[in-house]
Motif scaffolding. Structure first.
Motif, PDB file in Angstrom:
ATOM      1  N   PHE A  45       2.270   4.377  -5.584  1.00  0.00           N
ATOM      2  CA  PHE A  45       0.955   4.836  -5.170  1.00  0.00           C
ATOM      3  C   PHE A  45      -0.068   4.546  -6.262  1.00  0.00           C
ATOM      4  O   PHE A  45       0.284   4.187  -7.392  1.00  0.00           O
ATOM      5  CB  PHE A  45       0.977   6.343  -4.895  1.00  0.00           C
ATOM      6  CG  PHE A  45       1.985   6.784  -3.884  1.00  0.00           C
ATOM      7  CD1 PHE A  45       1.697   6.711  -2.531  1.00  0.00           C
ATOM      8  CD2 PHE A  45       3.229   7.253  -4.273  1.00  0.00           C
ATOM      9  CE1 PHE A  45       2.632   7.104  -1.583  1.00  0.00           C
ATOM     10  CE2 PHE A  45       4.175   7.651  -3.338  1.00  0.00           C
ATOM     11  CZ  PHE A  45       3.874   7.576  -1.990  1.00  0.00           C
ATOM     12  N   LYS A  83      -2.680   8.607  -4.572  1.00  0.00           N
ATOM     13  CA  LYS A  83      -3.269   8.094  -3.327  1.00  0.00           C
ATOM     14  C   LYS A  83      -2.455   6.939  -2.762  1.00  0.00           C
ATOM     15  O   LYS A  83      -1.859   6.154  -3.514  1.00  0.00           O
ATOM     16  CB  LYS A  83      -4.702   7.596  -3.569  1.00  0.00           C
ATOM     17  CG  LYS A  83      -5.710   8.650  -3.938  1.00  0.00           C
ATOM     18  CD  LYS A  83      -7.086   8.044  -4.185  1.00  0.00           C
ATOM     19  CE  LYS A  83      -7.698   7.470  -2.939  1.00  0.00           C
ATOM     20  NZ  LYS A  83      -9.104   7.017  -3.176  1.00  0.00           N
ATOM     21  N   SER A  84      -2.491   6.838  -1.450  1.00  0.00           N
ATOM     22  CA  SER A  84      -1.932   5.667  -0.783  1.00  0.00           C
ATOM     23  C   SER A  84      -2.580   4.396  -1.322  1.00  0.00           C
ATOM     24  O   SER A  84      -3.793   4.361  -1.575  1.00  0.00           O
ATOM     25  CB  SER A  84      -2.202   5.719   0.721  1.00  0.00           C
ATOM     26  OG  SER A  84      -1.671   6.862   1.311  1.00  0.00           O
ATOM     27  N   TRP A 137      -5.914   1.750   0.731  1.00  0.00           N
ATOM     28  CA  TRP A 137      -6.673   2.781   1.457  1.00  0.00           C
ATOM     29  C   TRP A 137      -7.511   2.105   2.535  1.00  0.00           C
ATOM     30  O   TRP A 137      -8.220   1.141   2.287  1.00  0.00           O
ATOM     31  CB  TRP A 137      -7.556   3.524   0.468  1.00  0.00           C
ATOM     32  CG  TRP A 137      -8.171   4.787   0.975  1.00  0.00           C
ATOM     33  CD1 TRP A 137      -9.350   4.921   1.626  1.00  0.00           C
ATOM     34  CD2 TRP A 137      -7.643   6.107   0.836  1.00  0.00           C
ATOM     35  NE1 TRP A 137      -9.591   6.244   1.913  1.00  0.00           N
ATOM     36  CE2 TRP A 137      -8.553   7.004   1.431  1.00  0.00           C
ATOM     37  CE3 TRP A 137      -6.482   6.633   0.261  1.00  0.00           C
ATOM     38  CZ2 TRP A 137      -8.360   8.379   1.479  1.00  0.00           C
ATOM     39  CZ3 TRP A 137      -6.279   8.005   0.305  1.00  0.00           C
ATOM     40  CH2 TRP A 137      -7.213   8.863   0.911  1.00  0.00           C
ATOM     41  N   ALA A 184       5.966   7.696   2.113  1.00  0.00           N
ATOM     42  CA  ALA A 184       5.950   6.286   2.526  1.00  0.00           C
ATOM     43  C   ALA A 184       6.132   6.125   4.026  1.00  0.00           C
ATOM     44  O   ALA A 184       5.623   5.160   4.619  1.00  0.00           O
ATOM     45  CB  ALA A 184       7.043   5.522   1.775  1.00  0.00           C
ATOM     46  N   GLN A 221       2.530   6.266   5.723  1.00  0.00           N
ATOM     47  CA  GLN A 221       1.388   5.505   5.218  1.00  0.00           C
ATOM     48  C   GLN A 221       0.841   4.497   6.229  1.00  0.00           C
ATOM     49  O   GLN A 221      -0.323   4.114   6.129  1.00  0.00           O
ATOM     50  CB  GLN A 221       1.758   4.787   3.917  1.00  0.00           C
ATOM     51  CG  GLN A 221       1.902   5.728   2.745  1.00  0.00           C
ATOM     52  CD  GLN A 221       1.967   4.989   1.427  1.00  0.00           C
ATOM     53  OE1 GLN A 221       0.989   4.886   0.690  1.00  0.00           O
ATOM     54  NE2 GLN A 221       3.144   4.455   1.115  1.00  0.00           N
ATOM     55  N   ASN A 225      -4.003   7.556   5.594  1.00  0.00           N
ATOM     56  CA  ASN A 225      -4.259   7.578   4.158  1.00  0.00           C
ATOM     57  C   ASN A 225      -3.767   8.934   3.649  1.00  0.00           C
ATOM     58  O   ASN A 225      -4.062   9.966   4.254  1.00  0.00           O
ATOM     59  CB  ASN A 225      -5.745   7.470   3.852  1.00  0.00           C
ATOM     60  CG  ASN A 225      -6.369   6.189   4.352  1.00  0.00           C
ATOM     61  OD1 ASN A 225      -5.830   5.113   4.162  1.00  0.00           O
ATOM     62  ND2 ASN A 225      -7.524   6.310   5.007  1.00  0.00           N
TER      63      ASN A 225
END
Length: 306
Positions: free
Chosen positions: A49, A70-71, A74, A107, A110, A114
């Motif tokens: 991430f 954060k993913s 994005w 995961a 995702q 987001n």
């Protein structure tokens, strides 16, 4: 209980002044290490991430950086999921449950969402095992404009960068020390009489009075039931003084009370409450309950038409 002996700092019926606040702060001690127990777990997630620092607490900026996870990639076209933990730093599974979800399950979601996690909003509280910050302020009653709690103010600033948030999970615990320490301290600080309450034995959620999303809460409860037991109502039909609205669910007015659960205008929001003092659960099962709450909630949202 003799309310004159409930808390050793202050005078019964008189709110604290500077001397009492200082006396309270001076009796706090470091009991565990944020830099050893939490930060390495956050930084290890940088392989999966985007990990960034969104602030630092002025009490010791080097010791208390504030991180979010954060993913990658994005995508503004995807709905956003916010996970917050450690708003009350002493509530351990809020921190480590958020980190475990990000490490083991995030995961899977995702492609649809987001995802952003702020796993330890109050690292000073984590280290001292405290509900308050050093100024005897409760970050989870301080989510409002011009917040005096820098933990809350920093998270508010982070949330302002996210745009619309569809789902918010705020991960908490209700512990036996809520009655033995934290509520008596609150009453002493505010010059109020302490009236004992009952700690619920099990997991429950707190929904927003103005937007409870009962089916969403039920999905969370059903998921968590696979990991740990759900708190029953007390003899008055309440959990922590609030009426039980459905199995394992109570309502609070999130924005009115300045709660972290009101920091976004999300469609689906919940505050989880794990009970870590049960003799029938382990620390890891408490973390697993937080993960199960997020998974149950996200699976429910994925089933909804858009």
């Amino acid at each position: 209980m003799d309310n004159t002996t409930v808390y050793p700092i202050g005078t019964l019926g008189q709110p604290w002044g500077d001397a009492e606040h200082l006396a309270w702060r001076n009796q706090t001690t470091i009991k565990r290490q944020y830099q050893d127990e939490v930060v390495p777990k956050i930084l290890a997630l940088a392989a999966q991430f985007d990990v960034s620092q969104y602030g630092a607490l002025s009490y010791d900026t080097a010791r208390y950086p504030l991180y979010c996870i954060k993913s990658r990639n994005w995508d503004a076209a995807k709905p956003t999921v916010l996970i917050t933990g450690g708003v009350h730093g002493y509530e351990t599974s809020g921190v480590h449950g958020a980190l475990k979800f990000m490490a083991t399950r995030a995961a899977e979601y995702q492609d649809a969402f987001n995802i952003i996690a702020a796993p330890c909003v109050s690292p000073w509280g984590y280290e001292t095992i405290n509900r308050w910050n050093p100024n005897a302020l409760d970050p989870n009653r301080s989510f409002y404009e011009n917040s005096p709690a820098e933990e809350s103010a920093s998270l508010i600033q982070l949330v302002a960068t996210l745009g619309e948030v569809l789902v918010h999970f705020d991960l908490h615990e209700t512990t036996d020390t809520d009655e033995s320490e934290f509520r008596p301290a609150l009453c002493a600080r505010d010059g109020k009489e302490y009236e004992p309450d009952v700690i619920p034995d099990g997991f429950y959620t707190v929904a927003d009075t103005l937007n409870p999303q009962n089916e969403f809460q039920a999905a969370i409860i059903q998921s968590v039931e696979q990991v740990t037991h759900i708190a029953p109502p007390d003899d008055n039909g309440n959990i922590i003084g609030a009426p039980v609205e459905q199995h394992g669910v109570i309502y609070y007015p999130m924005v009115e009370l300045g709660l972290c659960g009101g920091v976004t205008q999300c469609v689906y929001g919940t505050t989880t409450e794990v009970y870590p003092d049960s003799p029938s659960v382990t620390d890891e099962e408490c973390n697993d309950a937080q993960v199960a709450a997020i998974v149950g909630g996200l699976d429910f949202v994925l089933r909804q038409p858009r």
